[in-house]
Design an enzyme around this catalytic site. Structure first.
Site, PDB file in Angstrom:
ATOM      1  N   LYS A  49       4.996   1.523   0.986  1.00 36.27           N
ATOM      2  CA  LYS A  49       5.980   1.352  -0.089  1.00 36.27           C
ATOM      3  C   LYS A  49       7.411   1.610   0.385  1.00 36.27           C
ATOM      4  CE  LYS A  49       2.791   2.305  -3.906  1.00 36.27           C
ATOM      5  NZ  LYS A  49       2.222   1.001  -3.905  1.00 36.27           N
ATOM      6  N   ASP A  68      -1.259  -1.571   4.822  1.00 36.75           N
ATOM      7  CA  ASP A  68      -1.414  -0.460   5.754  1.00 36.75           C
ATOM      8  C   ASP A  68      -2.752  -0.635   6.477  1.00 36.75           C
ATOM      9  OD1 ASP A  68      -1.629   1.903   7.140  1.00 36.75           O
ATOM     10  OD2 ASP A  68      -1.745   3.179   5.365  1.00 36.75           O
ATOM     11  N   ASP A  77     -10.282  -5.670  -3.662  1.00 39.95           N
ATOM     12  CA  ASP A  77      -9.191  -6.283  -4.419  1.00 39.95           C
ATOM     13  C   ASP A  77      -8.140  -6.858  -3.478  1.00 39.95           C
ATOM     14  OD1 ASP A  77     -10.391  -5.432  -6.805  1.00 39.95           O
ATOM     15  OD2 ASP A  77      -9.312  -3.532  -6.765  1.00 39.95           O
ATOM     16  N   ASP A  97      -3.535  -6.133  -8.928  1.00 39.88           N
ATOM     17  CA  ASP A  97      -3.851  -7.129  -7.893  1.00 39.88           C
ATOM     18  C   ASP A  97      -4.413  -8.399  -8.536  1.00 39.88           C
ATOM     19  OD1 ASP A  97      -3.068  -5.447  -5.801  1.00 39.88           O
ATOM     20  OD2 ASP A  97      -5.075  -4.617  -5.554  1.00 39.88           O
ATOM     21  N   ARG A 123      -7.166 -13.574   0.108  1.00 36.05           N
ATOM     22  CA  ARG A 123      -7.989 -14.791   0.157  1.00 36.05           C
ATOM     23  C   ARG A 123      -7.411 -15.860  -0.756  1.00 36.05           C
ATOM     24  NH1 ARG A 123     -11.749 -17.051  -2.896  1.00 36.05           N
ATOM     25  NH2 ARG A 123     -11.920 -15.266  -4.276  1.00 36.05           N
ATOM     26  N   HIS A 146      -9.852   0.350  -2.807  1.00 32.21           N
ATOM     27  CA  HIS A 146      -9.920  -0.925  -3.526  1.00 32.21           C
ATOM     28  C   HIS A 146      -9.743  -2.097  -2.554  1.00 32.21           C
ATOM     29  CE1 HIS A 146      -5.667   0.137  -3.430  1.00 32.21           C
ATOM     30  NE2 HIS A 146      -5.370  -1.130  -3.640  1.00 32.21           N
ATOM     31  N   THR A 186       3.183  -4.942  -8.467  1.00 32.75           N
ATOM     32  CA  THR A 186       2.228  -4.022  -9.070  1.00 32.75           C
ATOM     33  C   THR A 186       2.976  -2.747  -9.457  1.00 32.75           C
ATOM     34  OG1 THR A 186       1.593  -3.367  -6.832  1.00 32.75           O
ATOM     35  CG2 THR A 186       0.177  -4.964  -7.947  1.00 32.75           C
ATOM     36  N   GLY A 187       2.374  -1.939 -10.318  1.00 32.71           N
ATOM     37  CA  GLY A 187       2.992  -0.805 -10.984  1.00 32.71           C
ATOM     38  C   GLY A 187       3.935   0.084 -10.224  1.00 32.71           C
ATOM     39  N   THR A 188       3.408   0.914  -9.350  1.00 34.37           N
ATOM     40  CA  THR A 188       4.240   1.886  -8.640  1.00 34.37           C
ATOM     41  C   THR A 188       5.229   1.189  -7.712  1.00 34.37           C
ATOM     42  OG1 THR A 188       2.393   3.434  -8.700  1.00 34.37           O
ATOM     43  CG2 THR A 188       4.176   3.943  -7.184  1.00 34.37           C
ATOM     44  N   THR A 189       4.776   0.160  -7.034  1.00 32.16           N
ATOM     45  CA  THR A 189       5.672  -0.578  -6.138  1.00 32.16           C
ATOM     46  C   THR A 189       6.839  -1.147  -6.924  1.00 32.16           C
ATOM     47  OG1 THR A 189       3.824  -1.146  -4.677  1.00 32.16           O
ATOM     48  CG2 THR A 189       5.821  -2.480  -4.489  1.00 32.16           C
ATOM     49  N   SER A 201      -0.942  -0.983 -11.974  1.00 33.92           N
ATOM     50  CA  SER A 201      -1.188  -0.534 -10.615  1.00 33.92           C
ATOM     51  C   SER A 201      -2.259  -1.428  -9.994  1.00 33.92           C
ATOM     52  CB  SER A 201      -1.666   0.919 -10.650  1.00 33.92           C
ATOM     53  OG  SER A 201      -2.128   1.324  -9.393  1.00 33.92           O
ATOM     54  N   GLY A 202      -2.195  -1.626  -8.679  1.00 32.09           N
ATOM     55  CA  GLY A 202      -3.154  -2.498  -8.007  1.00 32.09           C
ATOM     56  C   GLY A 202      -4.601  -2.205  -8.337  1.00 32.09           C
ATOM     57  N   HIS A 246       0.852  -1.192   0.000  1.00 32.63           N
ATOM     58  CA  HIS A 246       0.000   0.000   0.000  1.00 32.63           C
ATOM     59  C   HIS A 246       0.886   1.239   0.000  1.00 32.63           C
ATOM     60  CE1 HIS A 246      -3.511  -2.399   1.881  1.00 32.63           C
ATOM     61  NE2 HIS A 246      -3.658  -2.315   0.582  1.00 32.63           N
TER      62      HIS A 246
END
Length: 129
Positions: free
Chosen positions: A16, A85, A95, A65, A101, A92, A38-41, A59-60, A12
């Site tokens: 990050k 976080d 997601d 995700d 899960r 989201h 995922t994108g930014t991470t 991105s998530g 989150h």
């Protein structure tokens, strides 16, 4: 066919920096791992650790995700490191819940904090002889 481990690294926004710091501390172990993020991470991880083999998804909230979730369903991951976080509302959130899960349903080792991530990376990257 490759024998390299495959980890998903997700965080989150507020987490990050902690994930980047964690990956930097474990870079010598993670250099032998295929990392899906995922994108930014993924961008932040790659900028801080250019030697890591990072595959970036969307991105998530834009589907990243779900892309990670598909890898879980296909049995293509060895671990999910997802720094969550718990103090910020997540638009989201569904997601996030779906991704965690799936990790549980498919019995995938999953860490949501640096302490649990340490156990996973040590166990999988340095198995006992």
């Amino acid at each position: 066919m490759t024998d390299r481990l495959k980890f998903a690294l997700v965080a989150h926004d507020a987490c990050k920096p902690a994930l980047v710091d964690w990956a930097t501390k474990h870079a010598s172990l993670l250099e032998g791992v295929d990392i899906y993020a995922t994108g930014t991470t993924g961008g932040k991880l790659q900028d801080s650790n250019p030697k890591l083999n990072i595959h970036r998804f969307k991105s998530g909230p834009l589907g990243g995700d779900q892309q990670i979730g598909a890898l879980i369903c296909e049995g293509k991951l060895d671990a999910l490191i997802f720094f969550i976080d718990p103090l910020s509302p997540m638009p989201h959130d569904v997601d996030v819940k779906a991704l965690t899960r799936l990790a549980i349903v498919y019995d995938l080792p999953m860490a949501s904090s640096p302490a649990t991530a340490n156990f996973i990376v040590q166990a999988l990257c340095n198995p006992p002889a």
